[in-house]
Design a protein around this motif. Sequence first.
Motif, mmCIF file in Angstrom:
data_model
loop_
_atom_site.group_PDB
_atom_site.id
_atom_site.type_symbol
_atom_site.label_atom_id
_atom_site.label_comp_id
_atom_site.label_asym_id
_atom_site.label_seq_id
_atom_site.Cartn_x
_atom_site.Cartn_y
_atom_site.Cartn_z
ATOM 1 N N ARG A 210 48.575 28.627 34.782
ATOM 2 C CA ARG A 210 48.465 30.075 34.950
ATOM 3 C C ARG A 210 48.770 30.444 36.395
ATOM 4 O O ARG A 210 48.781 29.593 37.278
ATOM 5 N N GLU A 211 49.014 31.716 36.595
ATOM 6 C CA GLU A 211 49.267 32.244 37.928
ATOM 7 C C GLU A 211 48.081 33.117 38.339
ATOM 8 O O GLU A 211 47.647 33.971 37.575
ATOM 9 N N ARG A 212 47.569 32.902 39.533
ATOM 10 C CA ARG A 212 46.496 33.726 40.081
ATOM 11 C C ARG A 212 47.084 34.633 41.149
ATOM 12 O O ARG A 212 47.794 34.177 42.036
ATOM 13 N N ARG A 213 46.802 35.910 41.060
ATOM 14 C CA ARG A 213 47.323 36.879 42.026
ATOM 15 C C ARG A 213 46.174 37.407 42.883
ATOM 16 O O ARG A 213 45.106 37.711 42.377
ATOM 17 N N THR A 214 46.438 37.508 44.177
ATOM 18 C CA THR A 214 45.482 38.071 45.113
ATOM 19 C C THR A 214 46.201 39.143 45.924
ATOM 20 O O THR A 214 47.301 38.907 46.429
ATOM 21 N N PHE A 215 45.575 40.296 46.036
ATOM 22 C CA PHE A 215 46.153 41.405 46.782
ATOM 23 C C PHE A 215 45.346 41.605 48.057
ATOM 24 O O PHE A 215 44.113 41.501 48.044
ATOM 25 N N ALA B 2 50.563 45.590 53.008
ATOM 26 C CA ALA B 2 50.125 45.386 51.621
ATOM 27 C C ALA B 2 50.829 44.129 51.116
ATOM 28 O O ALA B 2 52.055 44.081 51.062
ATOM 29 N N ARG B 3 50.029 43.123 50.784
ATOM 30 C CA ARG B 3 50.602 41.835 50.374
ATOM 31 C C ARG B 3 50.053 41.397 49.027
ATOM 32 O O ARG B 3 48.907 41.655 48.701
ATOM 33 N N GLU B 4 50.905 40.687 48.292
ATOM 34 C CA GLU B 4 50.504 40.074 47.023
ATOM 35 C C GLU B 4 50.792 38.577 47.143
ATOM 36 O O GLU B 4 51.895 38.168 47.470
ATOM 37 N N THR B 5 49.775 37.768 46.875
ATOM 38 C CA THR B 5 49.913 36.318 46.937
ATOM 39 C C THR B 5 49.791 35.759 45.528
ATOM 40 O O THR B 5 48.827 36.067 44.818
ATOM 41 N N VAL B 6 50.761 34.946 45.106
ATOM 42 C CA VAL B 6 50.747 34.333 43.780
ATOM 43 C C VAL B 6 50.528 32.838 43.955
ATOM 44 O O VAL B 6 51.250 32.175 44.705
ATOM 45 N N ARG B 7 49.535 32.325 43.250
ATOM 46 C CA ARG B 7 49.202 30.903 43.320
ATOM 47 C C ARG B 7 49.213 30.334 41.912
ATOM 48 O O ARG B 7 48.625 30.914 40.998
ATOM 49 N N LYS B 8 49.896 29.214 41.721
ATOM 50 C CA LYS B 8 49.967 28.592 40.394
ATOM 51 C C LYS B 8 48.899 27.518 40.282
ATOM 52 O O LYS B 8 48.743 26.694 41.178
ATOM 53 N N GLU B 9 48.183 27.545 39.169
ATOM 54 C CA GLU B 9 47.120 26.579 38.909
ATOM 55 C C GLU B 9 47.361 25.874 37.594
ATOM 56 O O GLU B 9 48.003 26.418 36.703
#
Length: 98
Positions: A70-75, A54-61
Amino acid sequence: MKEKFTTTVSVKGKGESKARAFSDALSHVQGAMLKSSGQVLLRIEPQDVQVVHARETVRKEAFLFFFLRRERRTFSVELEVTVNVTAINPDKVDFVTQ
């Protein structure tokens, strides 16, 4: 003709929320079962679910590198699903030629 068996299937899913990631992974169970067996599936009942990863990826845009940060989160999840399957084996059916 009609058979019941238990098997384990590995599936992966992604989403913008945790629930969507699990939902996406569980929606791939039927497709994985169809690929692994040449039988006609009547019923697929999940019995147990184990989380492998189970992973959470945070990407800043940012718009134009500076505005509206903002931060975009993908699980993403990888699951091992144990299922009870009821299926018809077409190889055991006697077809009559006419």
